[in-house]
Enzyme design. Structure first.
Site, PDB file in Angstrom:
ATOM      1  N   CYS A 278      -0.735  10.913   2.423  1.00 50.33           N
ATOM      2  CA  CYS A 278      -2.104  11.342   2.703  1.00 50.33           C
ATOM      3  C   CYS A 278      -2.187  12.651   3.483  1.00 50.33           C
ATOM      4  O   CYS A 278      -2.620  13.668   2.957  1.00 50.33           O
ATOM      5  CB  CYS A 278      -2.730  10.233   3.528  1.00 50.33           C
ATOM      6  SG  CYS A 278      -4.288   9.719   2.920  1.00 50.33           S
TER       7      CYS A 278
HETATM    8  N1  LIG Z   1      -1.608   5.115   1.620  1.00 45.19           N
HETATM    9  C1  LIG Z   1      -2.548   5.526   2.447  1.00 45.19           C
HETATM   10  O1  LIG Z   1      -2.449   5.293   3.643  1.00 45.19           O
HETATM   11  C2  LIG Z   1      -3.794   6.235   1.972  1.00 45.19           C
HETATM   12  C3  LIG Z   1      -4.841   6.408   2.892  1.00 45.19           C
HETATM   13  C4  LIG Z   1      -6.006   7.026   2.473  1.00 45.19           C
HETATM   14  C5  LIG Z   1      -6.101   7.486   1.165  1.00 45.19           C
HETATM   15  N2  LIG Z   1      -5.068   7.331   0.278  1.00 45.19           N
HETATM   16  C6  LIG Z   1      -5.290   7.792  -1.082  1.00 45.19           C
HETATM   17  O2  LIG Z   1      -5.512   6.657  -1.919  1.00 45.19           O
HETATM   18  C7  LIG Z   1      -4.984   6.877  -3.220  1.00 45.19           C
HETATM   19  C8  LIG Z   1      -3.998   5.793  -3.562  1.00 45.19           C
HETATM   20  O3  LIG Z   1      -2.914   5.846  -2.648  1.00 45.19           O
HETATM   21  P1  LIG Z   1      -1.908   4.640  -2.410  1.00 45.19           P
HETATM   22  O4  LIG Z   1      -1.165   4.965  -1.158  1.00 45.19           O
HETATM   23  O5  LIG Z   1      -2.606   3.327  -2.523  1.00 45.19           O
HETATM   24  O6  LIG Z   1      -0.927   4.809  -3.674  1.00 45.19           O
HETATM   25  P2  LIG Z   1       0.227   3.800  -4.125  1.00 45.19           P
HETATM   26  O7  LIG Z   1       1.267   4.651  -4.776  1.00 45.19           O
HETATM   27  O8  LIG Z   1       0.599   2.886  -3.010  1.00 45.19           O
HETATM   28  O9  LIG Z   1      -0.461   2.892  -5.221  1.00 45.19           O
HETATM   29  C9  LIG Z   1      -0.954   3.343  -6.404  1.00 45.19           C
HETATM   30  C10 LIG Z   1      -0.814   2.246  -7.448  1.00 45.19           C
HETATM   31  O10 LIG Z   1      -1.506   2.689  -8.616  1.00 45.19           O
HETATM   32  C11 LIG Z   1      -0.776   2.257  -9.739  1.00 45.19           C
HETATM   33  N3  LIG Z   1      -1.214   3.069 -10.871  1.00 45.19           N
HETATM   34  C12 LIG Z   1      -1.000   4.374 -11.129  1.00 45.19           C
HETATM   35  N4  LIG Z   1      -1.657   4.757 -12.244  1.00 45.19           N
HETATM   36  C13 LIG Z   1      -2.328   3.680 -12.696  1.00 45.19           C
HETATM   37  C14 LIG Z   1      -3.184   3.434 -13.802  1.00 45.19           C
HETATM   38  N5  LIG Z   1      -3.509   4.397 -14.666  1.00 45.19           N
HETATM   39  N6  LIG Z   1      -3.664   2.189 -13.982  1.00 45.19           N
HETATM   40  C15 LIG Z   1      -3.346   1.201 -13.112  1.00 45.19           C
HETATM   41  N7  LIG Z   1      -2.550   1.366 -12.039  1.00 45.19           N
HETATM   42  C16 LIG Z   1      -2.048   2.594 -11.837  1.00 45.19           C
HETATM   43  C17 LIG Z   1       0.666   2.417  -9.339  1.00 45.19           C
HETATM   44  O11 LIG Z   1       1.528   1.606 -10.122  1.00 45.19           O
HETATM   45  C18 LIG Z   1       0.625   1.981  -7.867  1.00 45.19           C
HETATM   46  O12 LIG Z   1       0.896   0.597  -7.713  1.00 45.19           O
HETATM   47  C19 LIG Z   1      -4.387   8.287  -3.173  1.00 45.19           C
HETATM   48  O13 LIG Z   1      -5.358   9.191  -3.625  1.00 45.19           O
HETATM   49  C20 LIG Z   1      -4.107   8.503  -1.710  1.00 45.19           C
HETATM   50  O14 LIG Z   1      -4.113   9.871  -1.369  1.00 45.19           O
HETATM   51  C21 LIG Z   1      -3.918   6.699   0.664  1.00 45.19           C
END
Ligand SMILES: NC(=O)c1ccc[n+]([C@@H]2O[C@H](COP(=O)([O-])OP(=O)(O)OC[C@H]3O[C@@H](n4cnc5c(N)ncnc54)[C@H](O)[C@@H]3O)[C@@H](O)[C@H]2O)c1
Length: 456
Positions: A278
């Protein structure tokens, strides 16, 4: 009543009575807690993920995210109102679709919107009148209306009329035991009033506070501004640490005292560099979009460069301190740490999480090895470094057990990620030299008796 008003009315009704069915696309660190929150607040919820292992583990109730309450996933699954699937056909059944897929950077450090595009294309194939689609992934201002909306509108359905579309930035803070998905206020934005009301209704139903803003782009900007604020302040505090050290002033003591000011100051703390999916990423989305819009973000850009340089600077500092104390038997100038053994405490990018994405600890490990040191690590969350990460050459390395005997093998122990589990008293007694990037020992009032403590 016209057709859009009737779709709108019926979805409002479904939300109010908790009869709306929710689908969450992407069951990662953001999507899974969100899906569980929707379930816990009474909605029938389906999580859709491409990763079969993730889907199976969630359906078995496994604790796939360590900081979620024990048994929470299993209880949701047992309720019969929560499930995971790989099958995107589940989208057609949903009334509300939340997109939580990754938004990383390309090799050129530009927004990588591949996952958002792919998810939107899949949703478009199943889109039906009356559905609400909300993007939660962190994206550049304008992405919902200029990238996602056209994809969803490739069929005959139109946003704001046949279906509804909005953006709500994720504010998940992994490992934070004071706030969770339910209690963190949620900013919501949309480009038409009917969509905005539905997004607001839905989040009001699952979190304690929804904060409406005037457009999807505004909501998108909120997220990037929050993360850019952190990025710049982290760069600033690391700069202050170095500058104040040169004046023999302890930055930690300064921050503690400055924090007593009841207004106009917010504490940030020095560390070994930034990591995670992030903070290092979102500011790059803002910079990229600013240039595209004919503007620029030089302060954010400088902060990013400065943050990226921290692990290498830390490695150089550790090398200088070690050599000043013990001398160097290095065969080559490029390997001044040859013959030294160093233990890194914590490999995750932050305290008490099992996530190494963009972890500065791994960058530091590589740097110290480049300087010739033999480096091991201890991390209760990573008994073994997994295959397929961003640092493939490190895959398979194993966490060293923390004992008096093992600590005796190292010329230095460096505290990188201040997980709460390790026995810091033991380190204080047994380590020959401690580099503390987190002020762990002073904060906990632990006196270092075995060797020397250097705050870096
Ligand atoms: N991790 C954090 O602390 C955090 C905090 C705030 C915002 N974000 C934002 O949230 C979003 C997600 O981040 P995250 O950390 O949860 O990612 P992550 O990598 O933990 O999880 C994403 C999931 O999406 C799945 N995926 C990808 N493409 C897909 C599709 N087309 N259909 C179904 N599933 C699919 C992947 O297999 C994975 O399990 C990002 O934009 C990130 O910047 C993350």
């Amino acid at each position: 009543m016209n057709i859009e008003a009737s779709h709108h009315q019926s979805l409002r009704q479904l939300i109010a009575t908790r009869k709306a069915r929710v689908a969450v696309v992407g069951l990662g660190y953001v999507g899974l807690p969100l899906a569980l929150t929707a379930h816990d607040e009474g909605f029938d919820t389906t999580g859709i993920d491409l990763d079969p292992e993730r889907v199976n583990k969630v359906n078995q109730g496994d604790q796939v995210i360590s900081y979620l309450a024990p048994g929470r996933i299993a209880r949701a699954v047992d309720s019969g109102r929560f499930r995971a699937t790989q099958d995107s056909a589940a989208l057609a059944e949903a009334d509300i679709v939340l997109i939580c897929v990754p938004t990383p950077l390309t090799e050129a450090q530009e927004p990588d919107m591949r996952y958002v595009t792919a998810a939107a294309e899949t949703i478009a194939r199943h889109l039906r009148p009356g559905q609400l689609v909300v993007l939660e992934s962190s994206v550049w201002p304008g992405a919902t209306s200029t990238l996602v909306r056209p994809i969803l509108e490739t069929g005959a359905l139109r946003a704001g009329a046949d279906f509804f579309l909005g953006f709500s930035p994720e504010r998940e803070d992994p490992g934070n035991d004071k706030f969770d998905t339910h209690t963190i206020p949620k900013v919501v934005g949309a480009d038409d009033p009917l969509s905005l009301q539905l997004v607001e209704d839905f989040y009001r139903a699952i979190v304690t506070q929804a904060v409406p803003v005037s457009s999807a782009a505004t909501a998108e900007a909120v997220k990037l501004v929050e993360n850019s604020f952190r990025t710049v302040n982290i760069a600033l505090v690391n700069e202050l640490k170095t500058a104040l050290e040169a004046m023999d002033v302890d930055v930690w003591e300064v921050i503690q005292a400055a924090s007593t000011k009841p207004f106009g100051f917010m504490p940030f703390y020095p560390g070994p560099g930034i990591g995670g999916a992030c903070i290092p990423v979102s500011p790059a989305y803002l910079s990229w979009r600013a240039i595209e819009a004919g503007s620029a973000t030089p302060i954010i850009d400088l902060a990013r460069t400065s943050n990226d340089a921290v692990p290498a600077a830390l490695a150089a500092r550790i090398a200088t301190e070690l050599i000043a104390r013990n001398g160097s038997s290095a065969p080559a100038e490029s390997q001044p740490l040859a013959g030294y053994k160093i233990l890194l405490m914590g490999i995750a990018y932050k305290r008490d999480v099992e996530d190494t994405r963009r972890s500065p600890a791994l960058v530091l490990l590589g740097e110290l090895e480049r300087l010739g040191a033999e480096v091991d690590y201890h991390d209760p969350y990573f008994p073994r470094l997994p295959e397929g990460g961003e640092f493939p050459t490190l895959a398979g390395r194993q966490s060293v057990a923390l004992t008096a005997e093992s600590l005796g093998r190292y010329e230095a122990v460096a505290i990188i990620t201040d997980h709460s589990a390790p026995d810091y008293d033991l380190i204080a007694r047994e380590a020959a030299l401690i580099f503390d990037t987190r002020n762990v020992f002073e904060k906990a009032g632990i006196k270092v008796t075995g060797g020397r403590l250097v705050k870096v």
